[in-house]
Every structure is written in C-alpha cells, then in structure tokens.
Design an enzyme around this catalytic site. Structure first.
Site, PDB file in Angstrom:
ATOM      1  N   ASP A 147     103.320 -32.030   0.974  1.00 46.92           N
ATOM      2  CA  ASP A 147     103.866 -31.476  -0.272  1.00 46.92           C
ATOM      3  C   ASP A 147     104.066 -32.332  -1.372  1.00 46.92           C
ATOM      4  O   ASP A 147     105.042 -32.174  -2.154  1.00 46.92           O
ATOM      5  CB  ASP A 147     105.139 -30.592  -0.056  1.00 46.92           C
ATOM      6  CG  ASP A 147     105.307 -29.550  -1.067  1.00 46.92           C
ATOM      7  OD1 ASP A 147     104.178 -29.393  -1.815  1.00 46.92           O
ATOM      8  OD2 ASP A 147     106.222 -28.840  -1.229  1.00 46.92           O
ATOM      9  N   GLY A 182     113.651 -23.875  -5.615  1.00 52.03           N
ATOM     10  CA  GLY A 182     111.989 -23.511  -5.400  1.00 52.03           C
ATOM     11  C   GLY A 182     111.849 -22.724  -4.305  1.00 52.03           C
ATOM     12  O   GLY A 182     112.885 -21.899  -4.009  1.00 52.03           O
TER      13      GLY A 182
END
Ligand SMILES: *[C@@H]1O[C@H](CO)[C@@H](O)[C@H](O)[C@H]1NC(C)=O
Ligand SMILES: *[C@@H]1O[C@H](CO)[C@@H](O)[C@H](O)[C@H]1NC(C)=O
Ligand SMILES: *[C@@H]1O[C@H](CO)[C@@H](O)[C@H](O)[C@H]1NC(C)=O
Ligand SMILES: *[C@@H]1O[C@H](CO)[C@@H](O)[C@H](O)[C@H]1NC(C)=O
Ligand SMILES: *[C@@H]1O[C@H](CO)[C@@H](O)[C@H](O)[C@H]1NC(C)=O
Ligand SMILES: *[C@@H]1O[C@H](CO)[C@@H](O)[C@H](O)[C@H]1NC(C)=O
Ligand SMILES: *[C@@H]1O[C@H](CO)[C@@H](O)[C@H](O)[C@H]1NC(C)=O
Ligand SMILES: *[C@@H]1O[C@H](CO)[C@@H](O)[C@H](O)[C@H]1NC(C)=O
Length: 554
Positions: free
Chosen positions: A467, A351
């Site tokens: 997150d 990611g």
C-alpha cells in the site's frame, strides 16, 4: 367485744384522718392495688399498660385517703408529684395517655379504655355522679372530647372534656418563655399537681426531669373541689391504649401529701426505664440491619460491576502463542490513557482501514500514533501478528518504526512512532498551507525509494508493503520521507514465490498484473511507487488540472 370494735374503728379513722404523706421512688415496696394491664415490674417500675390494644390499666394507692374535713365538708389542700414516661409503639403514634385520678372507688367500675383513659365510659362521661377529678396527659386528639391536640395536659372534672388544657410544655423561669414538650418522647417528665383548699385553685406544672419545678404552672384552674370529691377518696393512675396503636405507660416515682408539700422525688433512686422492649432492637434488626446489608450488597455489587466493567473495558486478548512477543505487546489500558481515551481531539486521520490517534505513552512519554483496525476473523491472526512483530524488527531511517501492537476482542491496534509532520498527501493537496519545493520533494522520493529497497532487498525477508502511496508516507521532523502503515504488509523468504491473496491496496496504485494474478510482489510495490512518484512530481504544480486522488484512472 364493743371495746375491741371501738379500737379497730378508731384505728381505721385515725389512719384515714391523719395527714396522708407518702413517697415512692420506685414502687417495689409500695402497696398498690392494680387492675387491667397494670403491673409493677421487678425493678419497681409501675407499668400501666403494655402493647395490648384497647385495654386499660389502673394503679391505686391501696388505702383510702380522707380528702375533706368532715366537720365542715371542705376539701383539704394537697400536693402530689410524679415522674412518668410514655414509650409509644411508633415514634408518632401510641396509646391514649395517662391520668392522675382522684376517685371515690379503686376500681372505677364500668370505666373503659381507649379514649376514656380508663376513667369513664360512654354513658357516664361528664356526669356529676362520677365524683372524679383527674389530670390527663393526653396523647391522642379526640375532637369529640374537646381535645386541643394530641399532646396536651388537662384538668378533668367528672368527664374527659377538660375544664382547662394546654399543649404540653413549660415556662422557663428566667425568661418566661414557653418550651414545648412531647409527652410520647419517652423522656422522663415530672408533673406537680397542687390544690389549695383556701384559694380553691388547682395548679398543674410539667417539666423535664432535669429542670427544677417551674414557678409558672402550665394550668391554673380556680375550682372548689369540695362539692366534687367524696370524703374519702382513692388516689391513683389510669392509662389506656388505642384501637390500633399502643404505648408503654410508666410511672417511676410518686409522692403525695395532704396539707403540705409532697416530698421531692429522688431522681437518682428511680428505677431504670427499659428500652422500648424488643421493638427497639427489632427496629434495628428489621430496618437497620437489612438496610445496612442492602447497602453493603449494593456497594459490593456495584464495586464488582465497576471492576468487571473496567476489566472488560481494558481487556486485551492474549493467547499463549503471543507470550513471546511480550515486549511488543501494548496494554490496551496504556494506549487508552496515552490517547486520552481515544478522544476525537487526538484523531490524526481516518481511512478505509481504521482511525489513527496521536498519543503519549504514560511512563516513557514516547509520542506514538495508534491505528485501530477492526478484525472480525480470528483466522490468520497468529500469522498476521507474527508478521507485525517481524515488521517491528525492521530498522531503517526511511521507515516509520512499528513499535508494537495490542489485540482486543474485535480490534487490533498498531502502535507506530509519531511523525510530527504528518503524511505527505496533505502537503501535496495543500492542506497545511505549505507546499514542498523541488528539493524537498526529491529528498522525499529518494527516501521512500531507499526504504522500499530495504524492504525488498536488504532485510532478512522480503517485505511487500502492498500500500505504497502518498498518504502512507510520513514526514519526520527533518522532512525525510518515511514509509509507514504496515497494516497490509506481507513477508516472504527471499527466493520464494508469493502466495495469491485478496487484492488489496489503493485503486490508482494497483499494478495491472496484481489485479489479474492476485499476487503481490516487489514489482507491484514498485508500480505503486511509480504512481507515487508521479503524484509527488505533479501534484500542486498541476493544481489547475484539479486532479483527485484517483487521477491515475482518469
Ligand atoms: C412525709 O413522709 C416522709 C417519709 O415518707 C418524711 O420524711 C417527711 O418528714 C414527711 N413530711 C411531713 C411534712 O410530715
Ligand atoms: C396493702 O393494702 C391492702 C388494702 O389496704 C391491705 O389489705 C394489705 O394488707 C396491704 N398490704 C401491705 C403489705 O401493706
Ligand atoms: C375541720 O373544720 C373544723 C371547723 O372549721 C375545724 O375545727 C377542724 O380543725 C377541721 N379539721 C381538720 C382536720 O382540719
Ligand atoms: C372548714 O375548715 C377549714 C379549717 O380546717 C377552714 O379553713 C375552712 O374555711 C372551713 N370551711 C368552711 C366552709 O367553713
Ligand atoms: C358505665 O359506668 C357505670 C359506673 O360508673 C356503670 O354503671 C355503667 O353500666 C357503665 N356503662 C356502660 C355502658 O358500660
Ligand atoms: C409548640 O407547640 C405548638 C402546638 O403544638 C406549636 O404551635 C408551636 O409552634 C410549638 N412551638 C415550638 C417552638 O415548637
Ligand atoms: C397557682 O399558680 C398561681 C400562679 O399562676 C399562683 O398565684 C398560685 O399561688 C398557685 N397556687 C397553688 C396552689 O400553687
Ligand atoms: C361519693 O359521694 C356521693 C355523694 O356525696 C355519694 O352518693 C356516693 O355514694 C359516694 N361514693 C362512694 C363510693 O362513697
């Protein structure tokens, strides 16, 4: 007066006329007349030449030898045997070779070295007036002198263009097969020269020292020597060196007899041949030793380079302040081994913040997930690692356990417990062809809520995850939702005001006031959780809407 002269004359005649028979096993006690480079070494070797280029050496039996019957002028039969060795300067190139010579004079006056072997010169070569018979052991190919190669034996009469010649070697008695010999090999070799005055034939035989005289001679020349040689002759050896290359030419033993079989040489009594002087040792010193040293240096060098490379490859950055985190620090090498060298095969996902690899720790066999995050700035590293370590102390069934970290020069590696069922977003986006039913989804949502509550309220500090999203929620073996990836997490003491930071997180999950104030709070986490909730509730069920990950924005 006349009487005494007569005695002297008769003595002289007798000594000359009597059948000459001598044997030298080494020349220490021999009466030889030497000239040129020739010398008898202290241990009795007859050394015809050293390495002096272009030069020759002669060695003659001091006394003249009567070789012909003076009544009817026929040459007597004779036999001679000698042992020689040629030690060339370089393995394949040396001086010109050796000749056994029957000459009217001791000096071979006017003779030159080089290709004439110290026997003749340019103007007298081949002339009948020479009265010279020789057996040449020739190690240079002089085509103009009719040489067949650079390793042959020939019978020469008055010149170096041999009457007959043959490549050096011998016929093995039992099978009659020919074996090559190399004259310049430095090996001891025996030569037999036999002349039969009745048959008028001269035979020459060559053999290595350990082989008995072969029955079949190498050369057999029908030739009457009577018109060639003088009544009294000198017997001896000659050798010469080349323009650029040289050999040590040695005679170790010699026997001769007229009208009879020359005595066999006693091999065991022959003087020892020296090694090829300083050249032999210097070869080791000049080639061997540097080569060995070079090899050693290269080996050590590459060893050191390998060691340094290996060391650098597996180098972690450890600073003093980190020492207390010992238990939570992983060695890079261990992680490298665990993940098979971070092979793509072990890649779980990648990611924006780094790539995640699956691995198994070498000793504990614990399954782990390693996230590699690049970090350029050293600023705040101490605080960041402190937080990582603190987060490592978090224990909750709905959190993915952060096991520890590893720090390298430009990289931080976070080590998590491995979750076999992977991240939730895959299920929502239908990547494993299984979708979760409502019960399962509800269980996941409850779990994440419980984990978030623990982070915000129940631990000793406030942990803001920053997150929360489907891809950061992982499913354990019982499909419990666990919050993972604490890479962006922040810790605060209960009751303190969060600091403003860079706005981090994932678009779509960011609370509006977070982007405005730059403060991450428990509320911003809860906002993200809300988005997550909608995501879990709606996705896959609302596939027809083709919602992307940024569906909140649309
Ligand atoms: C030749 O001389 C050696 C000694 O040097 C002697 O032993 C031998 O018997 C002699 N041979 C003949 C045939 O006279
Ligand atoms: C060696 O031979 C030469 C010439 O024949 C002679 O003058 C000399 O005396 C001999 N020396 C010995 C030691 O026999
Ligand atoms: C030389 O030859 C003659 C005649 O043929 C002979 O009588 C004599 O014995 C020979 N001498 C020697 C030393 O052989
Ligand atoms: C010379 O004498 C020898 C014997 O010593 C004999 O064998 C030979 O045949 C004779 N040669 C001639 C040409 O008569
Ligand atoms: C060659 O040798 C002979 C003696 O054998 C001598 O008279 C003559 O001068 C020599 N020639 C040269 C060119 O050295
Ligand atoms: C022996 O030497 C000759 C000539 O140099 C060469 O042609 C031949 O092959 C050699 N034989 C062996 C068995 O080496
Ligand atoms: C020379 O060799 C031949 C065989 O090739 C032999 O018949 C003859 O007797 C030999 N001669 C001498 C003098 O050894
Ligand atoms: C050798 O013999 C030849 C002819 O028989 C003669 O001319 C010459 O002078 C002799 N050489 C010596 C050195 O006696």
């Amino acid at each position: 007066m006349f009487h005494s002269l007569a005695i002297v004359l008769s003595l002289l005649v007798n000594s000359v006329a009597g059948d000459v028979n001598f044997t030298y096993n080494g020349f220490r006690s021999a009466n030889l007349s030497l000239d040129g480079l020739a010398e008898v070494t202290s241990n009795g070797l007859l050394k015809l030449t050293d390495d002096t280029l272009r030069e020759k050496g002669h060695a003659f039996y001091s006394s003249p030898v009567k070789l012909k019957n003076s009544t009817n002028g026929t040459a007597f039969s004779f036999t001679t045997t000698f042992v020689f060795a040629i030690l060339p300067q370089y393995p394949t190139s040396g001086g010109h070779g050796i000749a056994f010579v029957i000459s009217p004079s001791r000096g071979l006056s006017g003779a030159v070295g080089l290709r004439f072997l110290g026997l003749f010169n340019e103007s007298n070569n081949g002339k009948d007036t020479n009265h010279v018979v020789a057996v040449e052991l020739d190690t240079v190919n002089n085509v103009d002198l009719g040489d067949i190669d650079d390793n042959h034996i020939g019978i020469d009469v008055n010149g170096l263009n041999s009457e007959v010649s043959h490549g050096a070697g011998y016929y093995v008695d039992s099978i009659g097969q020919f074996r090559n010999l190399t004259l310049m090999s430095g090996r001891l070799m025996l030569v037999w020269v036999e002349y039969n005055g009745l048959e008028k034939r001269m035979n020459v035989t060559l053999a290595p020292i350990n082989v008995p005289k072969p029955k079949l001679p190498l050369l057999s020349l029908p030739k009457d020597l009577s018109p060639i040689v003088n009544d009294t002759v000198y017997l001896g050896f000659s050798a010469s060196n080349g323009v650029t290359t040289s050999s040590h030419h040695y005679i170790l033993g010699w026997s001769f007899m007229i009208n009879g079989q020359a005595e066999e040489l006693a091999i065991s009594q022959l003087p020892k041949l020296p090694r090829r002087g300083p050249k032999q040792t210097s070869k080791f010193l000049t080639i061997g030793l540097p080569l060995i040293s070079l090899t050693l240096i290269v080996a050590t060098g590459s060893g050191v380079v390998y060691f340094i490379k290996r060391k650098r490859k597996f180098a972690d950055v450890v600073e003093d302040w980190e020492l207390e985190y010992g238990p939570q620090r992983f060695k890079y090498k261990d992680l490298y081994v665990a993940t098979n060298g971070f092979k793509d095969k072990e890649l779980l996902g990648s990611g924006g913040f780094g790539r995640v690899y699956r691995g198994t720790l070498p000793i504990s066999k614990l399954e782990i997930a390693v996230k590699r995050v690049s970090h350029e700035s050293r600023q705040g590293m101490k605080e960041f690692v402190a937080e990582i370590v603190s987060i490592g102390r978090l224990r909750h069934r709905n959190l993915v356990q952060l096991l520890g970290y590893c720090r390298r020069k430009e990289e931080l590696l976070l080590v998590y417990a491995y979750m076999p069922n992977g991240s939730l977003d895959k299920y929502l986006h239908g990547q494993p062809k299984v979708t979760l039913n409502w019960t399962q989804r509800f269980k996941v949502i409850k779990g994440v809520a419980s984990g978030l509550l623990y982070l915000h309220e129940e631990w000793e500090q406030v942990v803001i995850h920053r997150d929360v999203k489907a891809s950061n929620v992982l499913l354990d073996s019982e499909l419990n939702g666990r919050i993972g990836d604490f890479g962006l997490a922040r810790l605060y003491d209960h009751g303190t005001d969060p600091q403003t930071t860079h706005v981090v997180g994932t678009v779509g999950y960011l609370a509006p006031e977070h982007t405005r104030t730059g403060k991450a709070t428990t509320s911003t986490d809860v906002f993200a959780f809300g988005a997550f909730l909608l995501e879990v509730a709606c996705l896959e069920l609302t596939q027809t809407l083709k919602l992307g990950p940024n569906w909140m924005e649309s």
